[in-house]
Enzyme design. Structure first.
Site, PDB file in Angstrom:
ATOM      1  N   LEU A 162      70.280  69.912 -67.750  1.00 34.37           N
ATOM      2  CA  LEU A 162      70.562  68.543 -67.621  1.00 34.37           C
ATOM      3  C   LEU A 162      69.410  67.979 -66.438  1.00 34.37           C
ATOM      4  CD1 LEU A 162      74.347  68.239 -66.876  1.00 34.37           C
ATOM      5  CD2 LEU A 162      73.152  67.540 -68.975  1.00 34.37           C
ATOM      6  N   ASP A 163      68.872  66.993 -66.522  1.00 29.18           N
ATOM      7  CA  ASP A 163      67.953  66.508 -65.717  1.00 29.18           C
ATOM      8  C   ASP A 163      68.464  66.643 -63.998  1.00 29.18           C
ATOM      9  OD1 ASP A 163      66.232  65.739 -67.438  1.00 29.18           O
ATOM     10  OD2 ASP A 163      66.866  63.801 -67.644  1.00 29.18           O
ATOM     11  N   LYS A 164      67.475  66.530 -63.097  1.00 31.27           N
ATOM     12  CA  LYS A 164      67.985  66.725 -61.643  1.00 31.27           C
ATOM     13  C   LYS A 164      69.024  65.707 -61.162  1.00 31.27           C
ATOM     14  CE  LYS A 164      66.290  66.360 -56.916  1.00 31.27           C
ATOM     15  NZ  LYS A 164      65.162  66.314 -56.193  1.00 31.27           N
ATOM     16  N   ARG A 267      67.602  58.752 -72.098  1.00 26.88           N
ATOM     17  CA  ARG A 267      66.761  57.955 -71.401  1.00 26.88           C
ATOM     18  C   ARG A 267      65.622  57.061 -72.258  1.00 26.88           C
ATOM     19  NH1 ARG A 267      64.820  61.859 -66.645  1.00 26.88           N
ATOM     20  NH2 ARG A 267      64.070  59.850 -65.625  1.00 26.88           N
TER      21      ARG A 267
END
Length: 338
Positions: A162-164, A267
Site C-alpha cells: 500500500l502507498d505510504k 489514484r
C-alpha cells in the site's frame, strides 16, 4: 490458530543474515594497498576484492558518503581507476541503506495471525518497504522485529503493498511456500481487495463504473504514473470497478475493487475520469474535508488460506481522519455495504 486485533510490540530480534556484517558494524578504519592485480580497475571493484565481506553496493555508498580516501585524497567516484601501489583508507560504518533490513521494536496492528501468515492493518503514514528517505520505521522493519524467521523471506514476506498514505489491510507470508502461493493467487486475481475512496466531484449516478485503461510511467513526469496508450508507451493493462456508496455536490464515497494491481492504480484511474482522490496532490486532488493525506483506505481483504483452504475475509474500520471527512461533507457510510 489465532484471530486477534490488537497492537503488538515486540523485542528486537536477533538474527543471522547476509547483511548482518553491515548492519551491526559500528565503525572501523582499514588501511589498504592496491596491487598490480588491481591496476586499472574501478575503485569500487578493487575494494570488493580487498574487503570481500562487504557488498559492492555498500562500498559504493561509503564512497558517496566520503568514507574512502586514495593517497590521502577523498575518493569522489566509485568509477575512478586505481593504480598499483595506491594507498587507500576506508571507514567501514553503517549507512542508511545497510540498516534497511534491521529489526525494529515497533508496534504492529495484527488483525489475524497463524503460523503461515499475518494480516496487518497499516495506518496511514507508514511506509511498507525501506526506500530513500524512509530507511527505518517501515512495515518491513517491524515485521523483522516481530518474527526473526522473516529474515529468511524476500521482503520479510510482504507480497503486496500500500502507498505510504493509504491505510488498511495487507497479507504477509511467514513461510516461503505460503509466500509463493499468495503471489500466485494475487496474479490469478483470487485475492480480492476492496478500497474506500473519497473523491472530488458528485458521482453522476449510483451505479457501477468499470475503468479499463492501461497504466505506465507518465511520459511527462517519470515520478508519476498515468493512463497510457500501449501502442506508444510502455505499461500494463489495468482494470478497476467503482461503485458509488454516497454522493454530494462536493464529492463522493466510492467502493473500489481492484481487478489488477498496478502502481497507484485507483489514484490514476480516478484522476483519469475527473474524480481525483481528496488530498492526492500528485494526481490533482485538493486538500478538503480536513484530510491531510490521500483519502484511500484498504477496507476489505478476502482470500483462500494457502494451507488450510479456509475462506478468510477481513474488514478494517475507517480511520478517524477518513470518518471525520465523511461527516464534514455530510456523507454516510454503512459498513454492511462491504
Amino acid at each position: 490458530m489465532k484471530n486477534t486485533h490488537q497492537i503488538i510490540s515486540t523485542d528486537l530480534a536477533t538474527h543471522d543474515s547476509e547483511v548482518a556484517p553491515e548492519t551491526e558494524l559500528e565503525s572501523e578504519m582499514r588501511a589498504l594497498s592496491f596491487s598490480a592485480a588491481h591496476h586499472g580497475m574501478r575503485l569500487d571493484l578493487a575494494l570488493t576484492e580487498l574487503v570481500p565481506e562487504f557488498s559492492r553496493s555498500y562500498l559504493q555508498q561509503l564512497i558517496d558518503l566520503g568514507g574512502v580516501t586514495v593517497n590521502g585524497k577523498l575518493a569522489k567516484k566509485a568509477s575512478a581507476k586505481v593504480k598499483a601501489g595506491d594507498a587507500s583508507a576506508i571507514e567501514l560504518r553503517p549507512t542508511p541503506q545497510s540498516q534497511a533490513f534491521k529489526a525494529e521494536n515497533l508496534p504492529l496492528d495484527i488483525v489475524f495471525e497463524d503460523e503461515f501468515l499475518l494480516v496487518i492493518n497499516k495506518p496511514a503514514g507508514m511506509v511498507v518497504h525501506p526506500a530513500p528517505g524512509n530507511w527505518s520505521g517501515t512495515l518491513m522493519n517491524r515485521l523483522l522485529g516481530y518474527d526473526a524467521q522473516a529474515f529468511n523471506l524476500p521482503r520479510a514476506g510482504i507480497v503486496h503493498r500500500l502507498d505510504k498514505d493509504t491505510s488498511g489491510l495487507l497479507v504477509v507470508a511467514r513461510t516461503r511456500a505460503v509466500m509463493d502461493a499468495l503471489v500466485q493467487a494475487i496474479a490469478a486475481r483470487t485475492v480480492k481487495r476492496q478500497y474506500l475512496a473519497l473523491a472530488h466531484g458528485a458521482w453522476p449516478s449510483k451505479g457501477m463504473r468499470q475503468v479499463d485503461a492501461p497504466i505506465g510511467r507518465d511520459p511527462g513526469n517519470r515520478l508519476r504514473m498515468a493512463v497510457v496508450d500501449l501502442a506508444i508507451h510502455g505499461g500494463k493493462t489495468a482494470q478497476t470497478d467503482f461503485e458509488c456508496l454516497a454522493s454530494v455536490n462536493n464529492g463522493c464515497l466510492l467502493k473500489c475493487t481492484l481487478q489488477t494491481g498496478r502502481t497507484h492504480q485507483i489514484r490514476v484511474h480516478l484522476a483519469s475520469i475527473g474524480h481525483a482522490l481528496v488530498a492526492d496532490q500528485v494526481y490533482g486532488g485538493a486538500m478538503a474535508a480536513g484530510m491531510q493525506r490521500q483519502a484511500l483506505h484498504a477496507a476489505r481483504l478476502a482470500f483462500s488460506h494457502p494451507v488450510t483452504s479456509r475462506s478468510l475475509v477481513f474488514t478494517a474500520a475507517l480511520p478517524v481522519d477518513f470518518s471525520a471527512a465523511l461527516t464534514d461533507w455530510g456523507l454516510t457510510y454503512n459498513s454492511c455495504s462491504f
